[in-house]
Each structure stands twice: as structure tokens, then as C-alpha cells.
Scaffold this motif. Structure first.
Motif, PDB file in Angstrom:
ATOM      1  N   LEU A  24       0.828  -1.210   0.000  1.00 29.41           N
ATOM      2  CA  LEU A  24       0.000   0.000   0.000  1.00 29.41           C
ATOM      3  C   LEU A  24       0.862   1.260   0.000  1.00 29.41           C
ATOM      4  CD1 LEU A  24      -2.768  -1.097   2.542  1.00 29.41           C
ATOM      5  CD2 LEU A  24      -2.958  -0.961   0.042  1.00 29.41           C
ATOM      6  N   PHE A  25       1.982   1.213   0.704  1.00 30.61           N
ATOM      7  CA  PHE A  25       2.913   2.348   0.736  1.00 30.61           C
ATOM      8  C   PHE A  25       3.473   2.616  -0.660  1.00 30.61           C
ATOM      9  CE2 PHE A  25       7.047   4.314   1.212  1.00 30.61           C
ATOM     10  CZ  PHE A  25       6.820   5.298   2.153  1.00 30.61           C
ATOM     11  N   VAL A  26       3.900   1.566  -1.338  1.00 25.14           N
ATOM     12  CA  VAL A  26       4.491   1.717  -2.681  1.00 25.14           C
ATOM     13  C   VAL A  26       3.447   2.237  -3.671  1.00 25.14           C
ATOM     14  CG1 VAL A  26       5.508   0.457  -4.625  1.00 25.14           C
ATOM     15  CG2 VAL A  26       6.321   0.018  -2.295  1.00 25.14           C
ATOM     16  N   ILE A  27       2.251   1.664  -3.635  1.00 22.62           N
ATOM     17  CA  ILE A  27       1.184   2.136  -4.530  1.00 22.62           C
ATOM     18  C   ILE A  27       0.887   3.612  -4.228  1.00 22.62           C
ATOM     19  CG2 ILE A  27      -1.247   1.893  -5.192  1.00 22.62           C
ATOM     20  CD1 ILE A  27      -0.938  -1.131  -4.586  1.00 22.62           C
ATOM     21  N   GLY A  28       0.824   3.951  -2.950  1.00 23.83           N
ATOM     22  CA  GLY A  28       0.571   5.338  -2.551  1.00 23.83           C
ATOM     23  C   GLY A  28       1.654   6.287  -3.034  1.00 23.83           C
ATOM     24  N   TYR A  29       2.882   5.796  -3.062  1.00 18.64           N
ATOM     25  CA  TYR A  29       3.985   6.620  -3.559  1.00 18.64           C
ATOM     26  C   TYR A  29       3.759   6.954  -5.032  1.00 18.64           C
ATOM     27  CZ  TYR A  29       8.600   8.314  -4.692  1.00 18.64           C
ATOM     28  OH  TYR A  29       9.637   9.096  -5.120  1.00 18.64           O
ATOM     29  N   PHE A  30       3.313   5.976  -5.802  1.00 15.94           N
ATOM     30  CA  PHE A  30       3.055   6.231  -7.213  1.00 15.94           C
ATOM     31  C   PHE A  30       1.780   7.052  -7.426  1.00 15.94           C
ATOM     32  CE2 PHE A  30       5.922   2.536  -7.682  1.00 15.94           C
ATOM     33  CZ  PHE A  30       6.851   3.132  -8.521  1.00 15.94           C
ATOM     34  N   ASP A  31       0.868   7.013  -6.467  1.00 17.75           N
ATOM     35  CA  ASP A  31      -0.381   7.767  -6.583  1.00 17.75           C
ATOM     36  C   ASP A  31      -0.152   9.259  -6.333  1.00 17.75           C
ATOM     37  OD1 ASP A  31      -3.282   8.010  -6.832  1.00 17.75           O
ATOM     38  OD2 ASP A  31      -3.313   8.289  -4.659  1.00 17.75           O
ATOM     39  N   THR A  32       0.509   9.613  -5.230  1.00 15.38           N
ATOM     40  CA  THR A  32       0.645  11.030  -4.875  1.00 15.38           C
ATOM     41  C   THR A  32       2.095  11.466  -4.641  1.00 15.38           C
ATOM     42  OG1 THR A  32       0.427  10.585  -2.506  1.00 15.38           O
ATOM     43  CG2 THR A  32      -1.611  11.078  -3.733  1.00 15.38           C
ATOM     44  N   GLY A  33       3.013  10.515  -4.573  1.00 14.51           N
ATOM     45  CA  GLY A  33       4.399  10.852  -4.263  1.00 14.51           C
ATOM     46  C   GLY A  33       4.657  10.978  -2.767  1.00 14.51           C
ATOM     47  N   SER A  34       3.598  10.943  -1.995  1.00 13.88           N
ATOM     48  CA  SER A  34       3.696  11.050  -0.534  1.00 13.88           C
ATOM     49  C   SER A  34       2.632  10.137   0.080  1.00 13.88           C
ATOM     50  CB  SER A  34       3.475  12.503  -0.106  1.00 13.88           C
ATOM     51  OG  SER A  34       3.536  12.618   1.289  1.00 13.88           O
ATOM     52  N   PRO A  35       2.961   8.861   0.279  1.00 16.58           N
ATOM     53  CA  PRO A  35       1.936   7.875   0.655  1.00 16.58           C
ATOM     54  C   PRO A  35       1.383   7.992   2.070  1.00 16.58           C
ATOM     55  CG  PRO A  35       4.091   6.843   0.573  1.00 16.58           C
ATOM     56  CD  PRO A  35       4.264   8.238   0.069  1.00 16.58           C
ATOM     57  N   LEU A  36       2.109   8.654   2.962  1.00 17.40           N
ATOM     58  CA  LEU A  36       1.624   8.786   4.333  1.00 17.40           C
ATOM     59  C   LEU A  36       1.109  10.193   4.588  1.00 17.40           C
ATOM     60  CD1 LEU A  36       4.307   6.819   6.383  1.00 17.40           C
ATOM     61  CD2 LEU A  36       2.028   6.059   5.686  1.00 17.40           C
ATOM     62  N   PHE A  37       0.061  10.263   5.373  1.00 15.70           N
ATOM     63  CA  PHE A  37      -0.570  11.514   5.755  1.00 15.70           C
ATOM     64  C   PHE A  37      -0.411  11.656   7.264  1.00 15.70           C
ATOM     65  CE2 PHE A  37      -4.537  13.450   7.373  1.00 15.70           C
ATOM     66  CZ  PHE A  37      -4.436  14.689   6.772  1.00 15.70           C
ATOM     67  N   ARG A  38       0.142  12.764   7.702  1.00 19.68           N
ATOM     68  CA  ARG A  38       0.304  13.036   9.129  1.00 19.68           C
ATOM     69  C   ARG A  38      -0.458  14.308   9.461  1.00 19.68           C
ATOM     70  NH1 ARG A  38       4.850  11.905   6.859  1.00 19.68           N
ATOM     71  NH2 ARG A  38       6.010  10.037   7.375  1.00 19.68           N
ATOM     72  N   GLN A  39      -1.174  14.244  10.571  1.00 18.83           N
ATOM     73  CA  GLN A  39      -1.973  15.400  10.966  1.00 18.83           C
ATOM     74  C   GLN A  39      -2.079  15.429  12.491  1.00 18.83           C
ATOM     75  OE1 GLN A  39      -6.256  15.278  10.058  1.00 18.83           O
ATOM     76  NE2 GLN A  39      -5.928  17.176   8.915  1.00 18.83           N
ATOM     77  N   GLN A  40      -1.899  16.594  13.079  1.00 15.71           N
ATOM     78  CA  GLN A  40      -2.017  16.723  14.530  1.00 15.71           C
ATOM     79  C   GLN A  40      -3.477  16.544  14.940  1.00 15.71           C
ATOM     80  OE1 GLN A  40       1.506  16.488  15.373  1.00 15.71           O
ATOM     81  NE2 GLN A  40       0.482  17.312  17.138  1.00 15.71           N
ATOM     82  N   ARG A  41      -3.688  15.717  15.945  1.00 13.41           N
ATOM     83  CA  ARG A  41      -5.027  15.459  16.476  1.00 13.41           C
ATOM     84  C   ARG A  41      -5.019  15.618  17.981  1.00 13.41           C
ATOM     85  NH1 ARG A  41      -8.584  12.652  12.800  1.00 13.41           N
ATOM     86  NH2 ARG A  41      -7.727  13.074  10.745  1.00 13.41           N
ATOM     87  N   VAL A  42      -6.210  15.752  18.561  1.00 16.90           N
ATOM     88  CA  VAL A  42      -6.354  15.886  20.002  1.00 16.90           C
ATOM     89  C   VAL A  42      -6.428  14.488  20.610  1.00 16.90           C
ATOM     90  CG1 VAL A  42      -7.737  16.817  21.896  1.00 16.90           C
ATOM     91  CG2 VAL A  42      -7.583  18.069  19.718  1.00 16.90           C
ATOM     92  N   GLY A  43      -5.567  14.231  21.587  1.00 21.34           N
ATOM     93  CA  GLY A  43      -5.512  12.923  22.223  1.00 21.34           C
ATOM     94  C   GLY A  43      -5.987  12.942  23.660  1.00 21.34           C
ATOM     95  N   LYS A  44      -5.598  11.912  24.382  1.00 19.35           N
ATOM     96  CA  LYS A  44      -5.966  11.773  25.794  1.00 19.35           C
ATOM     97  C   LYS A  44      -5.463  12.986  26.572  1.00 19.35           C
ATOM     98  CE  LYS A  44      -5.589   8.645  29.695  1.00 19.35           C
ATOM     99  NZ  LYS A  44      -5.080   7.376  30.195  1.00 19.35           N
ATOM    100  N   ASN A  45      -6.314  13.461  27.480  1.00 19.24           N
ATOM    101  CA  ASN A  45      -6.015  14.648  28.297  1.00 19.24           C
ATOM    102  C   ASN A  45      -5.725  15.881  27.445  1.00 19.24           C
ATOM    103  OD1 ASN A  45      -6.326  13.152  30.705  1.00 19.24           O
ATOM    104  ND2 ASN A  45      -4.243  12.380  30.486  1.00 19.24           N
ATOM    105  N   MET A  46      -6.266  15.891  26.234  1.00 23.34           N
ATOM    106  CA  MET A  46      -6.149  17.010  25.293  1.00 23.34           C
ATOM    107  C   MET A  46      -4.714  17.283  24.855  1.00 23.34           C
ATOM    108  SD  MET A  46      -9.198  19.569  26.465  1.00 23.34           S
ATOM    109  CE  MET A  46      -9.005  20.521  24.974  1.00 23.34           C
TER     110      MET A  46
END
Length: 183
Positions: A24-46
Motif C-alpha cells: 500500500l505504501f508503494v502504490i501510494g507513492y506512485f499515486d501522490t508521491g507522498s503515501p503517508l498523511f500526518r496530521q495533529q489530532r487531540v488525544g488523551k487529556n487534550m
């Protein structure tokens, strides 16, 4: 006890699914050039943490809740990832690291002020956020913040090991549901 199961299942999941993760990582690399998406989220105890998923949208897509994103931002591969829920697999690393649990309220964005306010007032942030939970198996997403927060609080108030396994099994067998995207 739940943290122990989280660590065990996420570790085993990463090991067993590693060939699929690599494909899935390799296919994603060919799809967008950046297969992983990172985003800050609110976790435990904020406390915020970087959520990791397989990228399903174009690189220039605005950082908004999924229900506010435009469907035209999805790539063809991203549509497949979302429908199959495979875009969620990298979150096993978040679980292993202790940012998340397999079961808990879905982590929201830092800018979802209404949802944050309601969840905070109901004590939802006492729980570690999860990949699936009561709201997901009941098809409640972030487009209805009050209902979502109330459902998360309901899950938190009577959460047991039995429900932990129940929600995981229901999700594996297709009961889970992600946030909708505008058509």
C-alpha cells in the motif's frame, strides 16, 4: 489491561500486515508521491499527537474535518483505501506508541472547536482516542459534533473489556464507518 491488548494486537497487526503495508505504501507513492498523511489530532487529556494514515487525498487538500472536504480531493486510489478502510492501518503505529487505542473516540482535529468544547465538558478526553468505537459502529461521524460527543461519553461511562472486543469484532466484520465526504 486494555493497554496491554492494544500493544499486543497492534504489534502483531504490524508484523502480520507488514507485506500489505509495504504494498500500500508503494502504490501510494506512485499515486501522490507522498503515501503517508500526518496530521495533529487531540488525544488523551487534550494532548496533541501526530496521527498517521495512508494518504487518500491530493497533496494540496486543506486540513479540514473529512465531512467538510470535497470529494474531488480524493484520488482514485484514495477512494479504494477509504472504502476498504485500509487507509487506517498506519494508525496501528499510533496505538503501539500509546497515542491511541484500538477502541476509543475518534481523534479530532485541533481546530474542531465545537466538538472539543462538548467532548471536554463530557470528560471524553479522559480516554485514549481510538481507531473504532461506539460512534463508528453506529455510523455517527464528526458532522454531528453533539451526537458524536454524547455517544463517546456514553461509551466512556460503561467501557469494559467485553465492549473493547465487541467493537473490534464488529469493525472487522464491516460494521465500522468513517466520516462522510461531500459529493
Amino acid at each position: 489491561m486494555i493497554r496491554l491488548f492494544d500493544m499486543l494486537f497492534s504489534f502483531l497487526g504490524i508484523i502480520i500486515l507488514s507485506p500489505l503495508l509495504i504494498i500500500l505504501f508503494v502504490i501510494g507513492y506512485f499515486d501522490t508521491g507522498s503515501p503517508l498523511f500526518r496530521q495533529q489530532r487531540v488525544g488523551k487529556n487534550m494532548v496533541s499527537f501526530p496521527l498517521v494514515k495512508f494518504r487518500s487525498m491530493q497533496l494540496n487538500t486543506l486540513s479540514v474535518p473529512t465531512h467538510l472536504a470535497n470529494a474531488s480531493s480524493l484520488t482514485k486510489y484514495g477512494t479504494f483505501l477509504r472504502k476498504s478502510k485500509l487507509d487506517e492501518l498506519p494508525q496501528l503505529f499510533n496505538v503501539l506508541l500509546g497515542h491511541m487505542s484500538l477502541v476509543g473516540p475518534r481523534p479530532n482535529l485541533l481546530n474542531q472547536e465545537e466538538l472539543i468544547k462538548i467532548r471536554e465538558s463530557l470528560g471524553v478526553y479522559k480516554l485514549r482516542p481510538g481507531i473504532t468505537g461506539l460512534a463508528q459502529i453506529n455510523k455517527i461521524d464528526m458532522s454531528t459534533p453533539k451526537l458524536l460527543a454524547e455517544t463517546d461519553a456514553q461509551m466512556a461511562s460503561n467501557f469494559t473489556l467485553y465492549l473493547y472486543f465487541k467493537y473490534i469484532i464488529l469493525t472487522i466484520f464491516g460494521k465500522g464507518f468513517g466520516d462522510r465526504i461531500i459529493k
